[in-house]
Design an enzyme around this catalytic site. Structure first.
Site, PDB file in Angstrom:
ATOM      1  N   GLU A 215       1.222  -1.399  -0.006  1.00 35.51           N
ATOM      2  CA  GLU A 215      -0.236   0.073  -0.136  1.00 35.51           C
ATOM      3  C   GLU A 215       1.153   1.581   0.079  1.00 35.51           C
ATOM      4  O   GLU A 215       1.027   1.411   1.317  1.00 35.51           O
ATOM      5  CB  GLU A 215      -1.268  -0.007   1.055  1.00 35.51           C
ATOM      6  CG  GLU A 215      -1.645  -1.108   1.712  1.00 35.51           C
ATOM      7  CD  GLU A 215      -2.781  -1.182   0.238  1.00 35.51           C
ATOM      8  OE1 GLU A 215      -3.084  -0.212  -0.519  1.00 35.51           O
ATOM      9  OE2 GLU A 215      -3.104  -2.382  -0.364  1.00 35.51           O
ATOM     10  N   CYS A 249      -2.318   8.471   2.544  1.00 32.98           N
ATOM     11  CA  CYS A 249      -1.429   8.330   1.156  1.00 32.98           C
ATOM     12  C   CYS A 249      -2.571   8.840   0.105  1.00 32.98           C
ATOM     13  O   CYS A 249      -2.720   8.790  -1.437  1.00 32.98           O
ATOM     14  CB  CYS A 249      -1.416   7.024   1.475  1.00 32.98           C
ATOM     15  SG  CYS A 249      -2.735   6.158   1.694  1.00 32.98           S
TER      16      CYS A 249
END
Length: 472
Positions: A215, A249
């Protein structure tokens, strides 16, 4: 556990956990639900301590943001797994087989899964993957970030109270320990962090052919269509750009807006910030940058952009400093007239800075996105359904949200993950269960072995069967 364990010590822990996992046999649905419920209890029972530890690590972090993103959202994901587990675990039948042949897909745990979690959401990004890991019947080793030492230490203590060491082990330590951790022969490894570090993790995991879920991040764009409501786009983009002050993110990393609407957007952004934050430096709702290194890096991005010709607009409240080293708080900044030579357009920002590019034709915006690495998310503002479909078809990203920012991350039914440089693999909900499950093909041949006869010599009389298949 010691905060600086050697590779051999880590490897010993993993091997012991692997042997125990095999000896115990497949975890029952009841045990999986119990582990998930204990994770819920750990977070819920200790939410105030966890929020305080996160605030200590950040210098200051909004308690509300911690309770929403790290506590409530994480609990919701774990509870979703508990409620859905019986259905997820069912073997998947296979139909349309020859004769009396039978087959199904068995949902089997992988074994021991490693999790390297980051600092920006230290509870959510540890227990988010663990929801799928535990649901799938695995056990886990967790390496939380050294950049949030208070939270990581508290997590280690709490996990020791709520879980047996063979269910969930915690490894504390610096980046060197993290490197050793990524070299272990896990049955699967999850890493959440930067693309640059993700490459090192992938190289280390390759030595043992460990399957990965990465990720990562990258530069998630916001495209404002020429028919979009500019005030809506400004408000919804800046809502997330100021949540955790952009240390996410999935935070918008740059905007592409119609040239004719630039000034309108700037005005809308200023008005929304005045409405949202009467003050920032002494405001408990406004979070600090995690540490001095990241604080200085963000200042450097602003300075570099200004030196290269960008127009920098601070959205700080009137009379307040835009940047305060003592509080490590940086007000939101719009950065106009940017180009790809600027560092702010090359690096993932991870802060409250918003570069803005303009376009005259919307095709230019799509072309720009496609000329750059595929992002973790893309955001598109337009009420034209045909344009929405076209944008979805002609851009590739881990996720696409239309007329909002980051909404997908809290929907448990959706996969959460990247594509290309922004990551591989996905979790959340059933997608996490599947990601951490081995889907084993199981075939039961019939007593008469009808389907297997075509492989048995002599073959001559079977030629007609082959010809019939080739003729179709």
């Amino acid at each position: 556990m010691s905060s600086q364990q050697s590779f051999d010590e880590l490897n010993s822990i993993l091997n012991t956990m692997k042997r125990n996992h095999i000896a115990q046999g497949p975890a029952s649905a009841e045990l999986r639900k119990d582990r998930l419920q204990r994770a819920v209890n750990l977070i819920k029972d200790n939410r105030d301590q966890l929020a305080e530890a996160m605030s200590q690590d950040f210098g200051h972090r909004s308690k509300y943001q911690s309770l929403v993103a790290d506590i409530a959202t994480t609990i919701k994901g774990l509870q979703h797994a508990i409620a859905s587990l019986d259905n997820w675990m069912q073997p998947e039948p296979v139909f349309g087989l020859e004769g009396e042949l039978q087959a199904h897909i068995q949902k089997q745990p992988l074994g021991v899964v490693g999790v390297i979690s980051p600092w920006n959401f230290p509870i959510n990004l540890a227990f988010g993957p663990l929801a799928g890991i535990f649901a799938a019947g695995n056990t886990a080793m967790l390496k939380p970030s050294e950049l949030t030492p208070h939270t990581s230490q508290l997590l280690a203590e709490l996990i020791g109270r709520y879980f047996e060491p063979m269910e969930l082990a915690v490894v504390l330590g610096d980046a060197n320990v993290g490197q050793d951790f990524s070299r272990l022969a896990f049955d699967h490894l999850v890493f959440t962090g930067s693309t640059a570090v993700g490459k090192h993790v992938m190289r280390a995991a390759a030595e043992n052919l460990v399957p990965l879920t990465l990720e990562l991040g990258g530069k998630s764009p916001v495209v404002v269509g020429d028919d979009a409501n500019i005030q809506m786009a400004a408000e919804r983009t800046l809502t997330i750009k100021t949540f955790n002050v952009g240390q996410i993110c999935l935070s918008p990393d740059y905007m592409l807006i119609p040239e004719a609407k630039r000034d309108e957007f700037v005005s809308a952004a200023k008005a929304f910030m005045r409405q949202s934050f009467a003050t920032m430096q002494d405001n408990t709702d406004y979070t600090s940058i995690i540490n001095p290194r990241h604080f200085e890096r963000l200042q450097g991005l602003l300075d570099d952009a200004a030196q290269r010709g960008a127009t920098v607009i601070s959205l700080a409240p009137q009379g307040e400093p835009s940047i305060d080293e003592a509080t490590r708080k940086i007000a939101p900044h719009l950065v106009l007239d940017v180009n790809d030579d600027m560092a702010i357009m090359q690096e993932e920002i991870f802060g409250p800075l918003l570069p803005i590019q303009t376009y005259t034709q919307e095709a230019q915006a799509i072309e720009y996105i496609n000329a750059h690495p595929r992002p973790l998310a893309a955001y598109y503002f337009s009420n034209d359904e045909q344009k929405q479909r076209a944008f979805a078809a002609h851009t590739t990203s881990g996720a696409l949200v239309i007329n909002d920012i980051m909404t997908h991350a809290s929907i448990d039914a959706l996969p959460f993950g990247g594509v290309g440089p922004s990551g591989m693999g996905a979790y959340h909900g059933v997608h996490g269960f599947n990601n951490f499950t081995h889907h084993k093909a199981v075939v039961i041949q019939s007593e008469n072995n009808e389907s297997g006869q075509r492989l048995r010599a002599p073959y001559g009389e079977k030629q007609a069967l082959v010809e019939s298949v080739l003729a179709q």
